[in-house]
Design an enzyme around this catalytic site. Structure first.
Site, PDB file in Angstrom:
ATOM      1  N   HIS A  65     -15.960 -11.803  17.309  1.00  0.00           N
ATOM      2  CA  HIS A  65     -15.464 -12.141  18.646  1.00  0.00           C
ATOM      3  C   HIS A  65     -16.272 -13.250  19.291  1.00  0.00           C
ATOM      4  O   HIS A  65     -16.318 -13.387  20.503  1.00  0.00           O
ATOM      5  CB  HIS A  65     -15.452 -10.912  19.571  1.00  0.00           C
ATOM      6  N   ARG A  87     -19.864 -21.245  34.646  1.00  0.00           N
ATOM      7  CA  ARG A  87     -20.986 -22.075  34.178  1.00  0.00           C
ATOM      8  C   ARG A  87     -20.427 -23.135  33.232  1.00  0.00           C
ATOM      9  O   ARG A  87     -19.229 -23.153  32.952  1.00  0.00           O
ATOM     10  CB  ARG A  87     -21.966 -21.196  33.410  1.00  0.00           C
TER      11      ARG A  87
HETATM   12  P1  ADP Z   1     -16.292 -11.143  26.238  1.00  0.00           P
HETATM   13  O1  ADP Z   1     -16.502 -11.335  27.718  1.00  0.00           O
HETATM   14  O2  ADP Z   1     -17.016  -9.958  25.691  1.00  0.00           O
HETATM   15  O3  ADP Z   1     -16.482 -12.387  25.451  1.00  0.00           O
HETATM   16  P2  ADP Z   1     -13.434 -11.516  26.361  1.00  0.00           P
HETATM   17  O4  ADP Z   1     -12.631 -10.750  27.322  1.00  0.00           O
HETATM   18  O5  ADP Z   1     -13.753 -12.937  26.710  1.00  0.00           O
HETATM   19  O6  ADP Z   1     -14.785 -10.703  26.084  1.00  0.00           O
HETATM   20  O7  ADP Z   1     -12.785 -11.478  24.930  1.00  0.00           O
HETATM   21  C1  ADP Z   1     -13.451 -11.962  23.785  1.00  0.00           C
HETATM   22  C2  ADP Z   1     -12.490 -12.175  22.639  1.00  0.00           C
HETATM   23  O8  ADP Z   1     -11.838 -10.928  22.321  1.00  0.00           O
HETATM   24  C3  ADP Z   1     -11.344 -13.126  22.914  1.00  0.00           C
HETATM   25  O9  ADP Z   1     -11.703 -14.453  22.656  1.00  0.00           O
HETATM   26  C4  ADP Z   1     -10.284 -12.628  21.962  1.00  0.00           C
HETATM   27  O10 ADP Z   1     -10.559 -13.069  20.656  1.00  0.00           O
HETATM   28  C5  ADP Z   1     -10.482 -11.123  21.956  1.00  0.00           C
HETATM   29  N1  ADP Z   1      -9.589 -10.460  22.951  1.00  0.00           N
HETATM   30  C6  ADP Z   1      -9.835 -10.270  24.251  1.00  0.00           C
HETATM   31  N2  ADP Z   1      -8.805  -9.640  24.851  1.00  0.00           N
HETATM   32  C7  ADP Z   1      -7.880  -9.403  23.896  1.00  0.00           C
HETATM   33  C8  ADP Z   1      -6.579  -8.776  23.873  1.00  0.00           C
HETATM   34  N3  ADP Z   1      -6.036  -8.231  24.958  1.00  0.00           N
HETATM   35  N4  ADP Z   1      -5.927  -8.719  22.703  1.00  0.00           N
HETATM   36  C9  ADP Z   1      -6.462  -9.236  21.576  1.00  0.00           C
HETATM   37  N5  ADP Z   1      -7.656  -9.831  21.528  1.00  0.00           N
HETATM   38  C10 ADP Z   1      -8.369  -9.929  22.672  1.00  0.00           C
END
Ligand code: ADP
Length: 673
Positions: free
Chosen positions: A235, A301
């Site tokens: 991720h 940021r």
């Molecule tokens: P973090 O703040 O921990 O980085 P995010 O909400 O930005 O978490 O999500 C990180 C990654 O997880 C995203 O780039 C995507 O790959 C995956 N992701 C997040 N939400 C979803 C979702 N609803 N369905 C599928 N994959 C998701």
């Protein structure tokens, strides 16, 4: 503009910010931990202040120490970089209270986006599309379970304070919800001090597309188009590009408008990124569809991947940050911003793709980057000889390429990656090149599961070491023996020049371990015509060459001229040639593996001689077979290896000392101590 700014960060981003500050005529102050005393960001700064020991909790996260450093050096503003204190509302407030400008958004905007559930609620109110799901306050198990049922499986549980992929759990069926909920709460609590979660629809084929926004203190907000960051492992992003493949002008407008609305909704100022997830189950435009993108979060940021936006817009986002923080209006209006060409960023990490991309530490014995120019940019915070330590992020560099269109940019990327020479740590360079050259990637067939989907192509199991690499390893060793070069490490068995002439014999044998093989033996013959004849697994190969002053091996392998960098680290050697890195270990057949050298928890000298190198320190844990020290006796070097797994208590002798047979060389800690 500010006269002097302090950068509350380290590594490539601290260097990146300083470059722009210096160009704009501002002086810079670095802060550093004890581990970073000789780091590149400290060397680049006009002044530097030591703020504490290596762990980030005792240095880079200490707000008071950093503000104190700013006061002491009379810095007018603090740039937080990314990570560390960059999204810490309390730090933004502490700066303001000390009369120092925080180069970032107001504390209120950081707080509004800091909590995923509250941020989603705000976005719904601002009519920004969000992933269908539950983001309420009621955290009762039954409420959350019912929410998951209503949304429909698969669902994703996210810790509301989560970041960096932590505190996230994908759940594919109702029966697994309770256990996953527990796990997400536990991780949320331990990593972020909060066990609150949200539940949302898990999109099975998502693309991560984010919009760069910028706002000034006068209330103007623009966006600088999108970045596609779908290629992720654990991720976390590894390859980012702009613009996004398949993005239509109307979808770009819709996403840009949504991002600007998100920024306006929270009174944003400065650089920010609104992250969206796009559902790519549609079958046109690489799956992109205007009514299937959803707000995920906003990072308040500068992002790691901001350079791709700089390359396609021709703007310097750090300059924009400094100008906005100093009260100037945005340098350009929305109409004045255009996209020119295509840019891709590859994050070069010290990590092992074969071992689930686990970070690796070590010394960068060699670090040579491709030449920079209009098409290639390298942002880094380390130099050859630096350490990739366990304390900080294992990113070595960001390689950014630009060209007229995507296919040309990808060609540039593969070429630039192949020119990278890194030895001393395992890196993801070959992996990145495999992604960049993959036909599905070239087609723009992106999704966040890309790496998993094509894992077998991208991370092939280690095969045998190719004959070419073996030939280079042999040649390096043979040329060094002939005395054509002085090896960097005089104690290395690779550089052993101990007087006996190989040419006196009919043939010699060199023995290696590497790739998936336990032992590779190469017979070396010495034809009267000069050079060597190598008996490699694939057949015989005439080889000759020389090593130049820069340490580059110029080889002639059966008429083929190739160059290689051969980097030594004890018995290990890294061959860098043709864009690939091969790690091979020379097996010293003289190693005294079978001689009984342990007596009562002590390793004794099996023969009299001089200690030329001590490879371990007191306190170190060694495994059976690890080299302890090297003893020179009878004009040969002998590696004394650990007879068993043990912890070293003391080593009474040092390099250069003469020892008698039976001398106690190494004492082990008694078992049970
Ligand atoms: P973090 O703040 O921990 O980085 P995010 O909400 O930005 O978490 O999500 C990180 C990654 O997880 C995203 O780039 C995507 O790959 C995956 N992701 C997040 N939400 C979803 C979702 N609803 N369905 C599928 N994959 C998701």
């Amino acid at each position: 503009m500010f006269r002097k700014i302090l950068i509350a960060n380290r590594g490539e981003i601290a260097c990146r910010v300083m470059r722009t500050a210096h160009r704009l005529g501002a002086a810079t102050v670095a802060v550093y931990s004890e581990a970073d005393a000789n780091a590149m960001h400290v060397a680049m700064a006009d002044e530097a202040v030591l703020i504490g020991p290596p762990p980030v909790q005792e240095s880079y996260l200490l707000m008071d120490r950093i503000i104190e450093a700013a006061k002491r050096t009379r810095a007018e503003a603090i740039h937080p970089g990314y990570g560390f204190l960059s999204e810490n509302a309390a730090f933004a407030e502490a700066c303001a209270a000390a009369g120092i400008v925080f180069i970032g958004p107001p504390a209120s905007a950081i707080r509004a986006m800091g909590e995923k559930a509250a941020a989603k609620a705000l976005m719904v109110a601002a009519q920004v599309p969000v992933v269908p799901g539950y983001h309420g306050d009621d955290q009762d198990d039954a409420v959350l379970t019912r929410a998951a049922d209503d949304i429909g499986y698969p669902v994703l549980i996210k810790a509301v304070m989560g970041g960096g992929g932590k505190g996230m759990r994908q759940v594919n069926e109702a029966g697994k919800f309770a256990a996953a909920l527990k796990g997400a709460r536990r991780e949320g609590l331990s990593s972020f001090g909060d066990d609150k979660v949200l539940v949302e629809k898990y999109l099975e084929r998502p693309r991560h597309i984010e919009i760069q926004v910028f706002a000034d203190q006068q209330g103007e907000v623009v966006h600088l188009f999108e970045r596609d960051c779908s290629v992720q492992r654990r991720h976390q992003k590894v390859l980012e590009e702009a613009p996004a493949p398949g993005m239509s002008a109307s979808m770009r407008r819709a996403m840009g408008d949504a991002a600007v609305a998100a920024a306006k909704a929270i009174g944003y100022v400065g650089a920010g990124t609104v992250e969206f997830i796009a559902d790519v189950s549609a079958d046109s435009n690489n799956g992109l569809s205007e009514d299937a993108f959803y707000f995920m979060e906003m990072n308040t940021r500068l992002q790691v991947e901001h350079p791709v936006t700089e390359m396609i817009t021709g703007q310097d986002l750090v300059e924009w940050q400094l100008r906005v923080a100093a009260g100037e209006p945005l340098p350009l209006s929305q109409d004045e911003l255009t996209i020119n060409g295509h840019a891709v960023e590859a994050r070069i990490y010290s990590e092992n793709p074969q071992k689930k991309f686990l970070p690796a530490t070590g010394t960068l014995h060699r670090l040579r980057s491709p030449a920079e120019g209009p098409h290639v940019r390298v942002d880094t915070g380390v130099r050859e000889g630096d350490e990739v330590s366990m304390f900080y992020d294992p990113m070595i560099a960001k390689l950014i390429v630009w060209d007229r269109d995507r296919p040309s940019a990808l060609r540039r990327l593969v070429d630039a990656l192949e020119r990278y020479e890194i030895a001393g740590v395992i890196t993801n360079v070959n992996f990145l090149a495999a992604v960049a050259a993959h036909p599905a990637f070239a087609d723009g067939d992106l999704e966040t599961g890309f790496i998993d989907k094509y894992r077998d192509d991208l991370v092939p199991p280690p095969g045998p070491i190719p004959d070419l690499a073996l030939a280079l390893a042999c040649l390096d060793l043979l040329l060094a023996r002939q005395g054509n070069t002085a090896p960097a490490d005089p104690h290395s068995p690779w550089g052993k020049v101990d007087g006996w002439r190989l040419n006196d014999r009919g043939h010699d044998e060199l023995c290696f371990v590497g790739g998936d093989e336990a032992e590779i033996v190469v017979k070396v013959h010495y034809p009267g015509s000069g050079g060597f004849l190598l008996d490699l697994p694939g057949g015989e190969m005439p080889a000759n060459g020389e090593i130049d002053d820069g340490g580059t091996l110029w080889a002639d392998l059966d008429g083929l001229r190739v160059s290689a960098a051969v980097v030594h680290d004890g018995d290990k050697v890294t061959i860098l040639s043709g864009g690939r890195a091969y790690r091979i270990e020379r097996v010293d057949r003289m190693a005294l593996r079978d001689v009984d050298i342990e007596a009562g928890g002590k390793v004794i000298a099996p023969l009299p001689g001089k200690i030329v190198q001590v490879q371990v320190e007191a306190g170190a844990t060694v495994k059976k077979g690890d080299a302890l020290l090297t003893l020179e006796a009878m004009k040969m070097e002998h590696t004394i290896t650990a007879p068993r797994d043990a912890v070293i208590a003391t080593i009474p002798f040092g390099a250069g000392e003469q020892v008698a047979e039976g001398a106690e060389l190494v004492m082990f800690v008694a078992e049970g101590d």
